[in-house]
Design a protein around this motif. Sequence first.
Motif, PDB file in Angstrom:
ATOM      1  N   GLU A  30      16.632  25.762  77.240  1.00 42.53           N
ATOM      2  CA  GLU A  30      16.132  27.041  77.736  1.00 42.53           C
ATOM      3  C   GLU A  30      15.028  27.539  76.803  1.00 42.53           C
ATOM      4  O   GLU A  30      15.190  27.515  75.574  1.00 42.53           O
ATOM      5  CB  GLU A  30      17.270  28.068  77.791  1.00 42.53           C
ATOM      6  CG  GLU A  30      18.253  27.777  78.913  1.00 42.53           C
ATOM      7  CD  GLU A  30      19.428  28.751  78.935  1.00 42.53           C
ATOM      8  OE1 GLU A  30      20.167  28.744  79.924  1.00 42.53           O
ATOM      9  OE2 GLU A  30      19.609  29.507  77.959  1.00 42.53           O
ATOM     10  N   TYR A  31      13.970  27.980  77.404  1.00 40.37           N
ATOM     11  CA  TYR A  31      12.831  28.516  76.661  1.00 40.37           C
ATOM     12  C   TYR A  31      13.282  29.743  75.860  1.00 40.37           C
ATOM     13  O   TYR A  31      13.879  30.659  76.415  1.00 40.37           O
ATOM     14  CB  TYR A  31      11.752  28.864  77.688  1.00 40.37           C
ATOM     15  CG  TYR A  31      10.531  29.547  77.160  1.00 40.37           C
ATOM     16  CD1 TYR A  31       9.836  29.038  76.069  1.00 40.37           C
ATOM     17  CD2 TYR A  31      10.033  30.690  77.796  1.00 40.37           C
ATOM     18  CE1 TYR A  31       8.686  29.674  75.620  1.00 40.37           C
ATOM     19  CE2 TYR A  31       8.885  31.312  77.357  1.00 40.37           C
ATOM     20  CZ  TYR A  31       8.226  30.804  76.261  1.00 40.37           C
ATOM     21  OH  TYR A  31       7.087  31.427  75.823  1.00 40.37           O
ATOM     22  N   MET A  32      13.005  29.724  74.555  1.00 40.90           N
ATOM     23  CA  MET A  32      13.526  30.790  73.681  1.00 40.90           C
ATOM     24  C   MET A  32      12.436  31.734  73.185  1.00 40.90           C
ATOM     25  O   MET A  32      11.265  31.372  73.106  1.00 40.90           O
ATOM     26  CB  MET A  32      14.182  30.159  72.443  1.00 40.90           C
ATOM     27  CG  MET A  32      15.521  29.545  72.703  1.00 40.90           C
ATOM     28  SD  MET A  32      16.251  29.020  71.147  1.00 40.90           S
ATOM     29  CE  MET A  32      15.206  27.679  70.650  1.00 40.90           C
ATOM     30  N   ASP A  33      12.902  32.895  72.728  1.00 36.14           N
ATOM     31  CA  ASP A  33      11.998  33.929  72.214  1.00 36.14           C
ATOM     32  C   ASP A  33      11.754  33.773  70.721  1.00 36.14           C
ATOM     33  O   ASP A  33      11.847  34.745  69.975  1.00 36.14           O
ATOM     34  CB  ASP A  33      12.571  35.311  72.523  1.00 36.14           C
ATOM     35  CG  ASP A  33      14.049  35.445  72.139  1.00 36.14           C
ATOM     36  OD1 ASP A  33      14.734  34.410  72.059  1.00 36.14           O
ATOM     37  OD2 ASP A  33      14.507  36.578  71.941  1.00 36.14           O
ATOM     38  N   VAL A  34      11.457  32.559  70.278  1.00 34.31           N
ATOM     39  CA  VAL A  34      11.146  32.380  68.853  1.00 34.31           C
ATOM     40  C   VAL A  34       9.684  32.724  68.601  1.00 34.31           C
ATOM     41  O   VAL A  34       8.826  32.422  69.417  1.00 34.31           O
ATOM     42  CB  VAL A  34      11.373  30.921  68.373  1.00 34.31           C
ATOM     43  CG1 VAL A  34      12.739  30.739  67.788  1.00 34.31           C
ATOM     44  CG2 VAL A  34      11.117  29.935  69.473  1.00 34.31           C
ATOM     45  N   GLY A  35       9.421  33.330  67.453  1.00 34.45           N
ATOM     46  CA  GLY A  35       8.051  33.625  67.077  1.00 34.45           C
ATOM     47  C   GLY A  35       7.440  34.740  67.900  1.00 34.45           C
ATOM     48  O   GLY A  35       8.059  35.303  68.798  1.00 34.45           O
TER      49      GLY A  35
END
Length: 375
Positions: free
Chosen positions: A230-235
């Motif tokens: 799953e595409y994550m909210d990193v950065g």
Amino acid sequence: MTNTIVPVSAPRAATPGATLGVRRLPSTGLADGALADRFDRPMRDLRISITDRCNFRCVYCMPKAVFGRDYAFLDRDELLSFEEITRIARIAAAHGVEKLRLTGGEPLLRRGVDELVAMLAELRTPDGRPLEIALTTNGSALAVKAASLKQAGLIRVTVSLDSLDDERFQAMNDVRFPVSRVLDGIDAAHDAGLGPIKLNMVVKRGLNDDEIVPMARHFRGTPYTLRFIEYMDVGTSNGWSLDEVVPSAEIVERISADMPLEPLGATAPGETATRWRYTDGGGEIGLISSVTNAFCGTCNRARISTEGKLFTCLFADEGHDLRALLRGGIDDEGLSRAMAGIWGARDDRYSEIRSTLTPELRAARAKIEMSYIGG
Ligand code: SAM
Ligand code: SF4
Ligand code: SF4
């Protein structure tokens, strides 16, 4: 379909710091021994970012608008040296780490990476076992490097592959790198014995989610295990929005409609992926559901950034500067105690609380770039 964040159960120890903390810290000698954080999670897995540079500009990780010509990457002397990395890994092994994963940036860009692998391969757990050394790569240099990495002692590789369609792949890496060269690299790694090989596909709605089923079909029945992330909210570079996450449940549904799947149990404690297999024996896939089904409760991963900061969570807002300690002349016992203290104070569980944060708080937390801290 709307995206929902499924709340998960509370971590095992509900009262941070009540009775837990560092389990065994002898008053003299090296402060070794297994650690437990404030939720009783051990430190088992150490991910080491060995460069902040990359030859790709994946649009969701290092977009060119941010990581352009003028971007100030770290200077060579700011990176941990191989000796410094090995020293940290040795102390981590004394504290219970059994797996090392080299990452980045693109780890195969670091000059002499096989020399580093050979140094790490010498390390042992307290009961004398070698550590499992793995590496996550975009695969671009694998065809050239797989054999020497294997010879140096690398056990296995995970290769990121977000599309099989050459046009799409080139648009996603944004440097016109052809997918055929990555596929050749994967085969070279397999031939060199760097398996079992996992292939990681980050799924972003509207960008590559139409490739979920073709990717599953392509790798079904091969020696490779495809894992959907799953595409994550990193950065802060990728402008993440929840609408762009394709929940794992939807991924399973889409594949199952074509090739029926059934769930499999976890293989190891702290395993990040949930596993599913094709009912007709065509092999298995993995789902890494960092957004819709957080696995903080069993998270046993520590991360070392390229410049030697110890992060206890992918979403930690700051790291602990081990490089300053190393270069300040700390001895092994001091370093060991410092690492034990940091892990003992750990209470991170960002993915479990993500849904309770406002977008502003989320942006303030999720600010360490993936290319700096590694996946
Ligand atoms: N360059 C190597 C590679 O691509 O495999 C190693 C470093 S890369 C940062 C590690 C992993 O993080 C890759 O599998 C990549 O797809 C994943 N990744 C990067 N940004 C991500 C994001 N926003 N959400 C989920 N995964 C992400
Ligand atoms: Fe580079 Fe890996 Fe990030 Fe892509 S995901 S830009 S290959 S570090
Ligand atoms: Fe581990 Fe932090 Fe990810 Fe939770 S959010 S699984 S604590 S790295």
